[in-house]
Design a protein around this motif. Structure first.
Motif, mmCIF file in Angstrom:
data_model
loop_
_atom_site.group_PDB
_atom_site.id
_atom_site.type_symbol
_atom_site.label_atom_id
_atom_site.label_comp_id
_atom_site.label_asym_id
_atom_site.label_seq_id
_atom_site.Cartn_x
_atom_site.Cartn_y
_atom_site.Cartn_z
ATOM 1 N N LEU B 198 1.025 -1.134 0.343
ATOM 2 C CA LEU B 198 -0.288 -0.195 -0.074
ATOM 3 C C LEU B 198 1.066 1.685 0.097
ATOM 4 C CD1 LEU B 198 -3.458 1.129 -0.173
ATOM 5 C CD2 LEU B 198 -3.057 0.831 2.565
ATOM 6 N N LEU B 201 2.070 1.856 -3.441
ATOM 7 C CA LEU B 201 1.084 3.006 -4.529
ATOM 8 C C LEU B 201 0.922 3.647 -3.792
ATOM 9 C CD1 LEU B 201 -0.864 -0.411 -4.834
ATOM 10 C CD2 LEU B 201 1.122 0.126 -6.442
ATOM 11 N N ARG B 213 -1.401 6.156 -12.585
ATOM 12 C CA ARG B 213 -2.620 5.575 -13.108
ATOM 13 C C ARG B 213 -1.741 4.713 -14.928
ATOM 14 N NH1 ARG B 213 -7.179 6.439 -17.435
ATOM 15 N NH2 ARG B 213 -5.474 7.926 -18.264
ATOM 16 N N VAL B 217 -1.141 1.393 -11.038
ATOM 17 C CA VAL B 217 -2.300 1.631 -9.913
ATOM 18 C C VAL B 217 -3.575 1.822 -10.244
ATOM 19 C CG1 VAL B 217 -1.516 2.975 -7.905
ATOM 20 C CG2 VAL B 217 -0.112 2.573 -9.142
ATOM 21 N N PRO B 218 -4.908 1.280 -9.735
ATOM 22 C CA PRO B 218 -5.434 1.767 -9.008
ATOM 23 C C PRO B 218 -5.894 3.149 -7.839
ATOM 24 C CG PRO B 218 -4.817 -0.231 -7.607
ATOM 25 C CD PRO B 218 -3.924 0.275 -8.461
ATOM 26 N N ARG B 221 -8.306 3.830 -5.904
ATOM 27 C CA ARG B 221 -8.963 2.899 -5.257
ATOM 28 C C ARG B 221 -8.237 3.249 -4.083
ATOM 29 N NH1 ARG B 221 -9.102 -3.221 -6.932
ATOM 30 N NH2 ARG B 221 -9.247 -2.059 -9.118
ATOM 31 N N LEU B 225 -9.144 4.124 -0.118
ATOM 32 C CA LEU B 225 -8.649 3.391 1.171
ATOM 33 C C LEU B 225 -8.368 4.553 1.847
ATOM 34 C CD1 LEU B 225 -8.570 0.889 1.797
ATOM 35 C CD2 LEU B 225 -5.525 0.403 0.664
#
Lengths: 525, 341
Positions: B198, B201, B213, B217-218, B221, B225
């Motif tokens: 995490l 990211l 992007r 990489v989401p 999301r 988070l």
């Protein structure tokens, strides 16, 4: 022939390590539309910035109406009569048309600090709009007008004062065809009023529709100035790309491309009618394993747009992509990546690297992103991965922990490439992977691409250098004006062949009118 | 070698916050000799130092979430409101249920409420593209009303509950329970972020969202988070606060916490421009701010004037960390050396 209105002589601008402009000379006559052309890095923007006072030149001078001038700021340039309209409309969108037009020289009642005379301001604004052939409610906010009309309002504002030279920097990029025709017609009328117009664009149709003369820059150097009517398109393209036509014709056969792959190979990706409004007319194509497909065309031809649509970097407005028998419309790059597509973007700094992250992290990023955050790559695996690619691609860095932003452009590019090679992609899309990097690194990257293709990867390759495209690709799609205008393979695949297609592309869709002075476009808003 | 490299990087980031903490401890020793007085009453260590740890909890927990949010180039102004909602949920559970049932209801309710707060922000920002400062400002204001509604439309709700009293005021191994709980949460967050991918990211997203992007990489999301985590951590801080004071207040619980949290993050060495972040630095930053507050109180600065000094000192610490100023200072020293040589 009238004496020049503006003469530019010996204009030189140095940036660290680059001669952005190197002794450029040319002149602009009153009552002429003078097209200024060149590919990426030719020096057009730098020249305009010097001319409009955004930055001072290091050598050379401007002679306006016989007097040397040195605009020290955009305001100073405007006072000298040099006006500029940029690609992005430079108005205050929330203010009314009238406010935008009189801003800075508002008519006032009773002296300089008196209240603004809005009645007069509106009348003046209407008069200015008349000059550019626009009838619009001057009290409406600028943002309520269509973008093409906004562009015309910006021009009205630019020529309101005592203007002599009007610089139009890619004014048509965001306009639709009807709006372009209107703008070209206006340029014709302004020419009739004695203005010298410098027209920067990458749409060749528009150059031929409206300009009187053409000046070409390449790599910061002045290539030449020609009467538009006496310069065939093929020759113009040759000048822009730095290729002598006859020489190219003679040499081209030696560069004849590799034999096209035999028909038996498997299709990895099929795009059907893939397009995006305002960026690319629908394109259908197939990518085959082991084949490299080149996308050739000038800047703004739609080649980058096509690459981005294939990867899902932009949403397609039409069409779909089929892989493994499944037809989808990408909604994000993640979907394309999951199917094994990789994309090395053109803008390395803004779209490729994460500058303050280490080389290791940049290389491991795509792989980690695909695994998801709950399945981390161990530090050791990341380091091994990075070290392996640093060695294999010859990335010059003390170790994988250096922030990638501190490496040179070529090494950054190799690291971005490594990020995607680590994914073992089935489709590898490379947009100008060799731009702005030294010759050695260029050759290494080209060799690497060839190797991947030989291993069965479907490669999509974009390069401005036609020799690279023809040398490295089995098949080339030629784009122009946001359309695919031809496909070459086998023996036809030569530099001159590609240039022929770019230049000869049918002009049926070219923006009218060919006679811009006979204003075809009306004055309605 | 590589490990050493990043350890070195971490130390250069933390050196100024640590130096500032030491400096404040030193100043305290001079202006407030009683500061180091420790005594043991009822098996608990007591004294101003213990109080520092105890009170810095309310800065630290929201600041941990804030740190991750800031690393993505965002900001969360609603952490204080999420804390008020967490406190309200605690008070509501303790007044509606008794004994173990209250605990069984309160804990999931607080975590769930915090999660909803964070997800609301996250959706506004990642799906609808609203600027973080605007989306969280809206929730910062609106959420206080939600806290009120949870408490049955009253501004203040008092409660008595043995377990929560132990949580807020009890002692474990000589230190307040609240300190242990918060330390465990902090360690949990650090492990979650740094052992999983995490952290990487988040840093990629904040460093260059476009590149992230396009590398797959989401981004949406990741944003969801970090805001969710900030909401949960703040709500838990609210639960601890309510346990400590036996009450929840729709207006005063978590008031100005967002400012302290942002300051803790910035002082801790994470830049507001996003990208690289350090949770450990943020923890140190939270202690630093609490130390500062107590020191100003001790030397008799009026509590209304305290923010002025806080602001000035935070500014000074940030200036010391600013690359431009450090470069200028280095140049100046270099010139002096050349002159004297």
């Amino acid at each position: 022939m009238s004496p020049p209105l503006l003469r530019i002589s010996g204009l030189t601008k140095l940036f660290p390590g680059v001669r952005a402009l190197d002794g450029v000379d040319f002149d602009v006559r009153p009552g002429e539309v003078h097209a200024l052309l060149g590919e990426n890095g030719a020096g057009k923007s730098t020249l305009i910035k010097c001319l409009t006072g955004v930055m001072p030149p290091d050598a050379g001078q401007f002679i306006l109406d016989g007097r040397p001038v040195a605009p020290s700021s955009p305001q100073a340039a405007q006072q000298l009569g040099i006006q500029t309209v940029y690609q992005e409309v430079n108005l205050l969108p929330q203010l009314s048309v009238a406010e935008n037009l009189v801003l800075g020289h508002e008519p006032r009642r009773g002296g300089r600090i008196g209240p603004i005379d809005w009645g007069r301001a509106k009348r003046e604004a209407r008069k200015q709009l008349e000059r550019v052939g626009v009838e619009a409610d001057v009290t409406a906010p600028v943002s309520s007008l269509p973008i093409g009309v906004q562009q015309l309002v910006a021009i009205a504002r630019a020529i309101a004062g005592d203007s002599k030279v009007l610089v139009l920097d890619e004014p048509t990029s965001s306009l639709d065809k009807a709006e372009v025709a209107r703008l070209l017609a206006l340029m014709g009328r302004l020419r009739g009023q004695g203005l010298g117009i410098v027209f920067v664009t990458h749409f060749l149709d528009q150059v031929y529709a409206v300009s009187d003369r053409i000046t070409v820059l390449r790599g910061g150097k002045y290539v030449g100035t020609w009467e538009t009517s006496g310069l065939p398109q093929l020759e113009l393209v040759g000048h822009m790309l730095g290729r002598d036509i006859d020489e190219v014709r003679k040499l081209s056969d030696k560069h004849a491309a590799k034999p096209a792959s035999d028909g038996s190979v498997q299709t990895v990706l099929t795009a059907t009618g893939l397009g995006r409004t305002g960026a690319l007319d629908p394109v259908s194509l197939q990518l085959r394993a082991g084949e490299s497909l080149g996308l050739a065309g000038l800047l703004g031809s739609g080649r980058t747009e096509l690459a981005r649509l294939l990867f899902g970097a932009d949403r397609a407005s039409t069409g779909s992509v089929t892989m493994d028998g499944q037809t989808t419309q990408w909604t994000s790059p993640r979907q394309a990546i999951a199917r094994g597509i990789a994309f090395v973007p053109e803008e390395r700094k803004t779209e490729g690297i994460c500058p303050s992250l280490s080389v290791r992290e940049n290389i491991a990023l795509a792989l980690q992103a695909r695994r998801g955050w709950l399945r981390p790559l161990s530090r050791k695996r990341q380091t091994d991965l990075a070290d392996g690619y640093i060695k294999a691609l010859g990335i010059r860095t003390p170790d994988g922990e250096k922030p990638i932003g501190q490496l040179s452009g070529g090494n950054q590019q190799k690291a971005v490439l490594a990020r995607w090679l680590a994914m073992h992609p089935r489709v590898l899309i490379l947009d100008e992977p060799t731009r702005g990097i030294d010759i050695g690194a260029k050759a290494e990257i080209e060799a690497l691409i060839a190797k991947r293709a030989a291993e069965g990867v479907a490669v999509v390759f974009i390069a401005t250098e036609l020799e690279e495209v023809t040398r490295d690709c089995h098949r080339v799609l030629v784009l122009r004006d946001q359309r695919v205008v031809g496909e070459l393979s086998g023996d036809e695949l030569t530099v001159s062949g590609v240039m022929d297609v770019i230049a000869r592309a049918d002009r049926a869709n070219a923006p009218s009118p060919d006679q811009p002075t006979l204003s075809a476009a009306g004055g309605d808003a | 070698m590589n490990q050493k490299g990043s350890l070195h990087q971490l130390m250069t980031r933390l050196i100024w916050p640590i130096a500032a903490v030491l400096l404040l401890l030193l100043i305290n020793a001079v202006v407030n000799p009683g500061f180091y007085h420790l005594s043991v009453t009822d098996g608990q260590l007591r004294g101003p130092l213990v109080l520092t740890l105890q009170l810095s909890v309310y800065i630290m927990l929201p600041a941990l979430g804030m740190c991750l949010v800031i690393a993505t180039r965002g900001v969360d102004l609603s952490v204080g409101t999420a804390a008020a909602i967490g406190a309200a949920a605690t008070a509501w559970a303790c007044t509606s249920y008794a004994g173990g049932a209250a605990v069984a209801v309160a804990v999931p309710a607080v975590i769930g409420a915090g999660l909803l707060c964070g997800l609301f922000n996250g959706v506004m920002i990642s799906k609808f593209g609203i600027q973080p400062i605007v989306a969280t400002l809206a929730f910062m204001v609106a959420g206080r009303g939600i806290a009120r509604l949870i408490m049955g439309n009253t501004t203040q709700l008092q409660f008595e509950h043995a377990t929560f009293d132990w949580l807020g005021n009890g002692t474990l191994l000589g230190l307040p329970v609240i300190v242990w709980v918060s330390a465990a949460v902090a360690v949990g967050v650090i492990v979650l972020v740094r052992v999983s991918a995490l952290g990487m990211l988040i840093e990629a997203t904040g460093d260059n969202p476009q590149s992230a992007r396009l590398a797959g990489v989401p981004v949406a999301r990741v944003l969801l988070l970090v805001y969710a985590l900030a909401g949960v951590l703040s709500a838990v801080a609210g639960l601890l606060w309510a346990s400590n004071y036996h009450l929840s207040h729709a207006v005063n619980t978590g008031k100005y916490w967002e400012l302290d949290a942002i300051m803790a993050v910035v002082i801790g060495g994470t830049m507001l421009t996003g990208g690289r972040f350090t949770l450990l630095g943020t923890v140190i930053g939270a202690v630093l701010i609490q130390l500062l507050t107590q020191m100003l109180q001790a030397i008799g600065v009026d509590s209304d004037v305290t923010p002025l000094y806080k602001g000035l000192i935070v500014l000074a610490i940030c200036l010391v960390q600013a690359p431009a100023l450090r470069q200028a200072l280095a140049d100046y020293l270099q010139r002096r050396r050349e002159l004297t040589a």
